[in-house]
Design a protein around this motif. Structure first.
Motif, short mmCIF file in Angstrom:
data_model
loop_
_atom_site.label_atom_id
_atom_site.label_comp_id
_atom_site.label_asym_id
_atom_site.label_seq_id
_atom_site.Cartn_x
_atom_site.Cartn_y
_atom_site.Cartn_z
N GLN A 53 0.67 -1.19 -0.01
CA GLN A 53 -0.03 0.03 0.05
C GLN A 53 0.90 1.18 -0.08
OE1 GLN A 53 -3.49 0.14 2.65
NE2 GLN A 53 -2.92 -2.08 3.20
N LEU A 57 0.13 3.92 -2.86
CA LEU A 57 -0.11 5.06 -2.63
C LEU A 57 0.72 6.21 -3.10
CD1 LEU A 57 -1.35 4.52 1.08
CD2 LEU A 57 -2.77 5.07 -0.70
N THR A 58 1.84 6.06 -3.03
CA THR A 58 2.88 7.09 -3.65
C THR A 58 2.63 7.07 -5.08
OG1 THR A 58 4.15 6.57 -1.52
CG2 THR A 58 5.06 7.95 -3.58
N ALA A 60 0.26 6.34 -6.78
CA ALA A 60 -0.80 6.38 -7.73
C ALA A 60 -1.48 7.93 -7.71
CB ALA A 60 -1.98 5.75 -6.64
N GLY A 61 -0.83 8.57 -6.41
CA GLY A 61 -1.37 9.90 -6.50
C GLY A 61 -0.92 11.02 -7.69
N GLY A 108 -4.06 -0.19 -2.46
CA GLY A 108 -3.50 1.12 -2.43
C GLY A 108 -3.74 2.06 -3.65
N VAL A 112 -6.91 5.49 -3.48
CA VAL A 112 -6.76 6.75 -3.83
C VAL A 112 -7.67 7.12 -4.94
CG1 VAL A 112 -5.00 8.46 -4.51
CG2 VAL A 112 -4.35 6.63 -3.32
N ARG A 377 -2.79 13.53 -5.07
CA ARG A 377 -1.55 13.56 -4.45
C ARG A 377 -2.11 13.72 -2.76
NH1 ARG A 377 3.24 17.08 -6.28
NH2 ARG A 377 1.56 18.54 -7.24
N SER A 379 -4.90 12.94 -1.54
CA SER A 379 -5.72 11.97 -1.06
C SER A 379 -4.54 10.69 -0.63
CB SER A 379 -6.78 11.15 -2.01
OG SER A 379 -7.76 12.21 -1.95
N SER A 380 -3.51 10.66 -1.52
CA SER A 380 -2.48 9.65 -1.35
C SER A 380 -1.82 9.95 -0.27
CB SER A 380 -1.59 9.92 -2.46
OG SER A 380 -0.45 9.14 -2.27
N GLN A 383 -3.75 8.88 3.05
CA GLN A 383 -3.91 7.47 3.42
C GLN A 383 -2.47 6.83 3.67
OE1 GLN A 383 -6.96 5.27 0.81
NE2 GLN A 383 -6.81 7.34 -0.27
N LEU A 384 -1.39 7.65 3.03
CA LEU A 384 -0.10 6.94 3.07
C LEU A 384 0.39 7.36 4.70
CD1 LEU A 384 2.97 6.14 2.27
CD2 LEU A 384 3.07 8.39 1.57
#
Length: 444
Positions: A53, A57-58, A60-61, A108, A112, A377, A379-380, A383-384
């Motif tokens: 994740q 997450l990094t 995907a943003g 992950g 996002v 970014r 939202s990422s 959650q990150l």
């Protein structure tokens, strides 16, 4: 919300699947470890998706900010479903762990995307209700997930807990696909340095999560290296001053990380305390967790309706943080025999109400604080930070508890619940700093 029913059902189903899968794995992992001769890798089965994740997450943003949420959700669902299939068919524990890593990577990416879908598909006044739906998707599995997973494992075998999920994931994606057609800005940068930092943070999460389960001789050095990797690499992936109370978006992200970790850090020891100190059966002790899940949804519902003083979302967050701290610390009274059992259990219900009021509202505030071109970014990062802080708190807690486990487990659990209450109280500081405009593109 009726006009958005199809999208709402799809958003709910995708969020539900990942939450259900996480609880289902916890339920069937003893069978998995026994069948695949993988008891020594038990903890890694939970750490692998968390590491995945962090990486996803990094990446995907910025991708979502460039291309919109559709491609990330589609690929995320496909990778998540592939991971489920790999776990279900795994002949060895190492292949099973590879499937778990893919599940984390996929979830992950699409999680996002779901936040950005909420921003694009719903008008601003309906976003709080959409986040209430996301909260429900995480809470409902706490009520039905373990029982359903255990039933499937008993009737058809543990493999079908994983093999049945891809079909449901495909249906959920089809429902949300139409709403995930918004485009991105086309110019959100992503660098190799960012990927290297994400890899370092993921490695840190993996090491910290495993450290609490290993022999005491190597636990401290493993924890030290893991925490250093997660903190040093993680800070570079977040908005400036996220962990030091910067006004606006940094404090929004920081507040949610703290309250999520406080709730999870206390929740891990509630059944243990009720069982060891008050003599409840594990099944009866589990009802306390159910009470917290129900009041979490109630708090989220109230925040989504924005009734009375909750009409101001910032006030709602601050009240929620206060209720969470009071509720967690109130549960610690379970160790005082003279205190009626109803008081700590009721206190945990208050804690659930508090985090319900604050958690989803902070998601809404994130979208309001970030420019539209940076929703992915932001939202990422939200959650990150949740994943990093929660992994660190839980792993450090497990290391502390290990020192008490042999001789004074109740004392150790109480210490950690009180520490979780203090962590919730500490969230009051960034919760006072939510109103200022968020950071610019250069600080994200």
């Amino acid at each position: 919300m009726r006009a958005y029913a199809r999208t709402t059902v799809g958003v709910f189903c995708l969020a539900f699947l990942f939450a259900f899968e996480a609880l289902a794995v916890a339920t069937v992992m003893p069978d998995v470890a026994a069948d695949l001769d993988g008891l020594s890798l038990y903890a890694v089965a939970f750490a692998a998706p968390m590491a995945g994740q962090v990486l996803a997450l990094t990446v995907a943003g910025p991708w979502i900010d460039r291309r919109g949420p559709g491609p990330a959700i589609a690929l995320g669902v496909a990778v998540f479903a592939t991971g489920c299939l790999l776990c279900g068919a795994a002949p060895t524990m190492m292949i099973f762990l590879g499937g778990r890593l893919l599940q984390g990577l996929g979830a992950g990416a699409y999680s996002v995307g779901l936040y950005v879908v909420v921003a694009q598909a719903y008008p601003e006044e309906l976003r709080p209700r959409a986040f209430t739906v996301l909260s429900a998707a995480w809470i409902l599995p706490a009520l039905v997930g373990p029982v359903l997973a255990a039933t499937v494992a008993d009737v058809a075998g543990w493999r079908w807990v994983f093999l049945g999920i891809p079909v449901l994931a495909l249906v959920a994606w089809l429902l949300v696909r139409a709403a995930a057609t918004g485009g991105g800005s086309g110019h959100a940068p992503f660098s190799l340095d960012t990927f290297h930092s994400a890899a370092g943070a993921a490695l840190g999460v993996l090491l910290v999560s495993v450290a609490g389960q290993v022999d005491v001789v190597i636990r401290v050095p493993l924890l030290t290296v893991g925490v250093a990797c997660a903190v040093l690499a993680g800070r570079s992936l977040l908005p400036a001053r996220t962990w030091s109370g910067g006004r606006g978006l940094p404090s929004i992200i920081g507040t949610r990380g703290l309250i999520g970790a406080a709730f999870a850090g206390a929740e891990a020891y509630i059944p243990l305390l009720l069982h060891l100190d008050r003599g409840l059966s594990l099944s009866h002790a589990g009802w306390a967790l159910t009470a917290g899940a129900v009041t979490w949804f109630l708090g989220s519902w109230l925040a989504g309706r924005r009734l009375g003083i909750l009409g101001d979302p910032v006030v709602g967050v601050r009240l929620g943080v206060a209720a969470l701290a009071v509720g967690v610390l109130g549960f610690a009274l379970v160790a005082v025999d003279a205190v009626p059992l109803a008081i700590p259990i009721g206190s945990w219900g208050v804690a659930g109400l508090g985090i319900g009021m604050a958690f989803s509202t902070l998601g809404v505030l994130t979208l309001e604080a970030a420019p539209e071109s940076e929703h992915g970014r932001a939202s990422s990062a939200l959650q990150l930070n949740d994943a990093l802080v929660q992994a660190l708190v839980l792993a450090l807690g497990s290391a502390v508890f290990a020192a008490y486990a042999a001789s004074h487990p109740v004392h150790g659990a109480v210490v950690l619940v009180v520490a979780a209450g203090a962590l919730a109280a500490a969230a009051s500081w960034p919760a006072l700093r939510l109103r200022q405009p968020g950071p610019t593109a250069d600080s994200l």
